[in-house]
Design a protein around this motif. Sequence first.
Motif, PDB file in Angstrom:
ATOM      1  N   GLY A 318      62.169   3.604  43.590  1.00  8.12           N
ATOM      2  CA  GLY A 318      61.756   4.977  44.487  1.00  8.12           C
ATOM      3  C   GLY A 318      62.977   4.769  44.957  1.00  8.12           C
ATOM      4  O   GLY A 318      63.425   6.447  45.546  1.00  8.12           O
ATOM      5  N   VAL A 319      63.002   3.678  46.229  1.00  8.62           N
ATOM      6  CA  VAL A 319      63.927   3.800  46.954  1.00  8.62           C
ATOM      7  C   VAL A 319      65.298   4.328  46.294  1.00  8.62           C
ATOM      8  O   VAL A 319      66.431   5.446  47.030  1.00  8.62           O
ATOM      9  CB  VAL A 319      64.647   3.255  48.045  1.00  8.62           C
ATOM     10  CG1 VAL A 319      63.484   2.763  48.629  1.00  8.62           C
ATOM     11  CG2 VAL A 319      64.713   1.323  47.322  1.00  8.62           C
ATOM     12  N   ASP A 320      65.719   4.012  44.692  1.00  8.89           N
ATOM     13  CA  ASP A 320      66.550   4.395  44.118  1.00  8.89           C
ATOM     14  C   ASP A 320      67.222   5.359  43.574  1.00  8.89           C
ATOM     15  O   ASP A 320      68.355   5.948  42.695  1.00  8.89           O
ATOM     16  CB  ASP A 320      67.137   3.251  43.495  1.00  8.89           C
ATOM     17  CG  ASP A 320      67.409   1.298  44.070  1.00  8.89           C
ATOM     18  OD1 ASP A 320      67.870   1.860  45.010  1.00  8.89           O
ATOM     19  OD2 ASP A 320      67.085   0.247  43.321  1.00  8.89           O
ATOM     20  N   ARG A 321      65.961   5.963  43.255  1.00 18.17           N
ATOM     21  CA  ARG A 321      65.396   7.586  42.899  1.00 18.17           C
ATOM     22  C   ARG A 321      65.426   8.446  44.104  1.00 18.17           C
ATOM     23  O   ARG A 321      64.028   9.176  44.271  1.00 18.17           O
ATOM     24  CB  ARG A 321      64.473   7.561  42.091  1.00 18.17           C
ATOM     25  CG  ARG A 321      64.797   6.285  40.807  1.00 18.17           C
ATOM     26  CD  ARG A 321      63.600   5.691  39.874  1.00 18.17           C
ATOM     27  NE  ARG A 321      64.633   5.070  39.029  1.00 18.17           N
ATOM     28  CZ  ARG A 321      65.089   4.379  38.802  1.00 18.17           C
ATOM     29  NH1 ARG A 321      65.115   3.296  40.518  1.00 18.17           N
ATOM     30  NH2 ARG A 321      64.969   2.667  38.097  1.00 18.17           N
ATOM     31  N   PRO A 322      66.554   8.955  44.203  1.00 15.11           N
ATOM     32  CA  PRO A 322      66.501  10.503  45.266  1.00 15.11           C
ATOM     33  C   PRO A 322      66.053  11.533  45.001  1.00 15.11           C
ATOM     34  O   PRO A 322      65.558  12.240  46.173  1.00 15.11           O
ATOM     35  CB  PRO A 322      67.342   9.877  46.355  1.00 15.11           C
ATOM     36  CG  PRO A 322      68.472   9.325  45.517  1.00 15.11           C
ATOM     37  CD  PRO A 322      67.736   8.646  44.741  1.00 15.11           C
ATOM     38  N   GLU A 323      66.531  11.573  43.739  1.00 18.53           N
ATOM     39  CA  GLU A 323      67.240  12.765  43.358  1.00 18.53           C
ATOM     40  C   GLU A 323      66.022  13.845  42.200  1.00 18.53           C
ATOM     41  O   GLU A 323      65.948  12.320  41.656  1.00 18.53           O
ATOM     42  CB  GLU A 323      68.104  12.779  42.932  1.00 18.53           C
ATOM     43  CG  GLU A 323      69.526  12.698  43.847  1.00 18.53           C
ATOM     44  CD  GLU A 323      69.897  13.618  44.933  1.00 18.53           C
ATOM     45  OE1 GLU A 323      69.255  15.193  44.476  1.00 18.53           O
ATOM     46  OE2 GLU A 323      70.434  13.365  45.883  1.00 18.53           O
ATOM     47  N   PHE A 324      65.185  14.888  42.520  1.00 28.41           N
ATOM     48  CA  PHE A 324      64.756  15.193  41.620  1.00 28.41           C
ATOM     49  C   PHE A 324      65.002  15.049  39.687  1.00 28.41           C
ATOM     50  O   PHE A 324      66.235  14.832  39.826  1.00 28.41           O
ATOM     51  CB  PHE A 324      64.335  16.470  41.752  1.00 28.41           C
ATOM     52  CG  PHE A 324      63.740  17.166  40.759  1.00 28.41           C
ATOM     53  CD1 PHE A 324      62.504  17.071  40.673  1.00 28.41           C
ATOM     54  CD2 PHE A 324      64.331  17.616  39.815  1.00 28.41           C
ATOM     55  CE1 PHE A 324      61.701  17.714  38.802  1.00 28.41           C
ATOM     56  CE2 PHE A 324      63.644  18.591  38.272  1.00 28.41           C
ATOM     57  CZ  PHE A 324      62.430  18.338  38.153  1.00 28.41           C
ATOM     58  N   GLY A 325      64.533  14.317  39.184  1.00 24.59           N
ATOM     59  CA  GLY A 325      64.751  13.781  37.939  1.00 24.59           C
ATOM     60  C   GLY A 325      64.085  13.345  37.033  1.00 24.59           C
ATOM     61  O   GLY A 325      63.159  13.022  36.677  1.00 24.59           O
ATOM     62  N   ALA A 326      64.695  12.890  35.480  1.00 23.45           N
ATOM     63  CA  ALA A 326      63.440  11.923  34.506  1.00 23.45           C
ATOM     64  C   ALA A 326      63.607  10.705  35.346  1.00 23.45           C
ATOM     65  O   ALA A 326      64.455   9.762  34.567  1.00 23.45           O
ATOM     66  CB  ALA A 326      64.579  12.054  33.127  1.00 23.45           C
ATOM     67  N   ASN A 327      62.381  10.810  35.831  1.00 20.86           N
ATOM     68  CA  ASN A 327      62.845   9.338  36.486  1.00 20.86           C
ATOM     69  C   ASN A 327      61.316   8.695  37.123  1.00 20.86           C
ATOM     70  O   ASN A 327      60.138   9.864  37.802  1.00 20.86           O
ATOM     71  CB  ASN A 327      63.422   8.247  37.714  1.00 20.86           C
ATOM     72  CG  ASN A 327      64.098   9.320  38.712  1.00 20.86           C
ATOM     73  OD1 ASN A 327      62.570  10.189  39.346  1.00 20.86           O
ATOM     74  ND2 ASN A 327      64.882  10.152  39.291  1.00 20.86           N
ATOM     75  N   MET A 328      61.114   7.915  37.226  1.00 22.37           N
ATOM     76  CA  MET A 328      59.323   7.474  37.420  1.00 22.37           C
ATOM     77  C   MET A 328      59.769   5.818  38.019  1.00 22.37           C
ATOM     78  O   MET A 328      60.537   5.205  38.714  1.00 22.37           O
ATOM     79  CB  MET A 328      58.613   7.031  36.422  1.00 22.37           C
ATOM     80  CG  MET A 328      57.138   6.489  36.666  1.00 22.37           C
ATOM     81  SD  MET A 328      56.371   6.995  36.061  1.00 22.37           S
ATOM     82  CE  MET A 328      55.694   4.973  35.214  1.00 22.37           C
ATOM     83  N   GLY A 329      58.324   5.877  39.725  1.00 24.71           N
ATOM     84  CA  GLY A 329      58.583   4.142  40.530  1.00 24.71           C
ATOM     85  C   GLY A 329      57.558   3.621  39.797  1.00 24.71           C
ATOM     86  O   GLY A 329      57.180   3.415  38.538  1.00 24.71           O
ATOM     87  N   ALA A 330      57.092   2.521  40.554  1.00 22.02           N
ATOM     88  CA  ALA A 330      56.308   0.968  40.873  1.00 22.02           C
ATOM     89  C   ALA A 330      54.863   2.176  40.808  1.00 22.02           C
ATOM     90  O   ALA A 330      54.480   2.809  41.280  1.00 22.02           O
ATOM     91  CB  ALA A 330      56.734   0.509  42.031  1.00 22.02           C
ATOM     92  N   MET A 331      53.710   1.502  40.192  1.00 13.62           N
ATOM     93  CA  MET A 331      52.613   1.569  39.910  1.00 13.62           C
ATOM     94  C   MET A 331      52.192   1.113  41.446  1.00 13.62           C
ATOM     95  O   MET A 331      52.674   0.825  42.079  1.00 13.62           O
ATOM     96  CB  MET A 331      51.755   1.195  39.183  1.00 13.62           C
ATOM     97  CG  MET A 331      51.823   1.447  37.670  1.00 13.62           C
ATOM     98  SD  MET A 331      50.826   0.895  36.938  1.00 13.62           S
ATOM     99  CE  MET A 331      49.181   1.576  37.364  1.00 13.62           C
ATOM    100  N   VAL A 332      50.791   0.811  42.481  1.00 16.14           N
ATOM    101  CA  VAL A 332      50.955   0.875  43.905  1.00 16.14           C
ATOM    102  C   VAL A 332      50.440  -0.577  44.026  1.00 16.14           C
ATOM    103  O   VAL A 332      51.046  -1.006  45.227  1.00 16.14           O
ATOM    104  CB  VAL A 332      50.013   1.777  44.213  1.00 16.14           C
ATOM    105  CG1 VAL A 332      48.270   1.131  43.925  1.00 16.14           C
ATOM    106  CG2 VAL A 332      49.406   2.066  45.730  1.00 16.14           C
TER     107      VAL A 332
END
Length: 483
Positions: A318-332
């Motif tokens: 998530g830290v590498d995905r600062p901008e709104f866009g077609a991306n997803m982070g880790a599960m908890v």
Amino acid sequence: MTDLPLYWQNHIGGHWVDGGAGRIDVIDPATGKKIAEQALADAGDVDRAVMAARAVHLSGALSDMRPLERGRMVQAMGRYLQEHKHTIAHTLVLEQGKPLWEAEIEVEGAALYFEYYGNQASTVEGRSIPLGSGYYDFTDYEPLGVSAQIIPWNYPVEMTARSLAAALATGNACVIKSPELTPLTNAWFAKAAEAVGFPAGTVNVLCGYGHEAGAALAAHPMVNQIVFTGSVPTGIAIAQAAAQNVVPCVLELGGKSAAIVHDDADLEAFETDIRWGIYFNAGQVCSAMSRVIVHESRAEELIARAETVASGLSVGPGVDRPEFGANMGAMVSDAQHDRAVAMVSRAVDQGAQLVTGGHALNRPGAFLQPTVLAGLSPDMEIAREEVFGPVLSVLTFKDDAEAVEIANSTDYGLVGGVFTRDLDRATRAARQIRAGQVFVNEWYAGGVETPFGGVGKSGYGREKGREALWNYVQTKNIAIRLR
Ligand code: NAD
């Protein structure tokens, strides 16, 4: 990136304190590495927090205040969160795994609850009831007293804001039990309450194990009301504890919510609903669009579009995905990830078609590929049980009645959706879908203003909107005999 403090305490009666049950490691699910330690409360800490809140309640400091003033303080808490948005959002990314832009949306959403309920504080008005010329009768709404709020890990900031803002606006003192997996960001609610001048003990925030601190809080005889958001088994345990003390509770539990997609639906637009409905927060949303029930004539096209959406998401920290866009982070957590992978694999064993995804990423961290499953029948586990992950289940129907029957075929009933250009069809389905909220032509349509909650195993009571205010007050009738 913000420097994260290494140790986080609980906040009880206006003091930052260690926990009687020691500490718990907080893990970044994107790396599997420890990022901080959080104090863990035991039953003694819970008791001190409840008694601190009770003292504030009994002092009249909150209930005697003019609601307009109290509302201003609640609004100021929202502004405090906004002012600290970047710090809170960074911490949230590290403890929960979502992309930074999603974390910022969560903090903004939390602030909105304080703005909205701060505004509502002065609107909780009683009424006068005519009893003839010999009487004057009126009703008052009084705060319940101590509101206990037990929070899940998927939206720790927004879920706490949702109940805390309404409880404070109506003059209750609060004890928040933050989630073990994502406890850090909840500290800001104690800081915000302190910063805007609420008396010490108004907002107590403590983390602890569910079976220890959570259970002690739910069973505490001086708690006057419980708000719980989380899983069905825990909700049942909490309802039992509330019943023992004869106090009301609100249960916001899970869901297996379905979108019915008719043959005339705009499938290009529906790609946006897929993107938000099941891949936002890696699908760890109680009201996720975890099932799509599509007319058989459009199934092939919809599945192809779902595959495009899912495989087009860039998955990573998530830290590498600062901008709104077609991306997803880790599960908890690894545990949640492994549970989701196992459910997908059982579905495939039972004959489901794995359209895309279904596997862990080849890197450290709790990453699951955005997944689409098709060829399902409504009785399969994957079509009935909540995955709580980025897994879309696609089913098909032949006629409108069958679509509604499939939508209503689980034990849950949180939200539902219908996608069609035909208003009559949409309205009929909206009435027939067994859920607390139905979206027509846009998944997640609505906002803080619209009531939210479930039927069936999804729970009872409503949060959000004006409905939620009545969770935190009790009616008193005052009848005066005129002589
Ligand atoms: P969970 O039930 O395990 O935990 C939720 C909270 O309850 C945590 O703070 C936990 O410590 C506490 N808890 C656990 N056992 C307890 C006990 N015996 N007594 C008192 N408290 C106890 O749920 P979770 O795994 O954190 O969250 C995931 C679930 O929550 C999913 O099923 C999801 O659908 C549901 N959820 C619902 C909503 C909603 O608004 N309806 C929102 C978020 C999550």
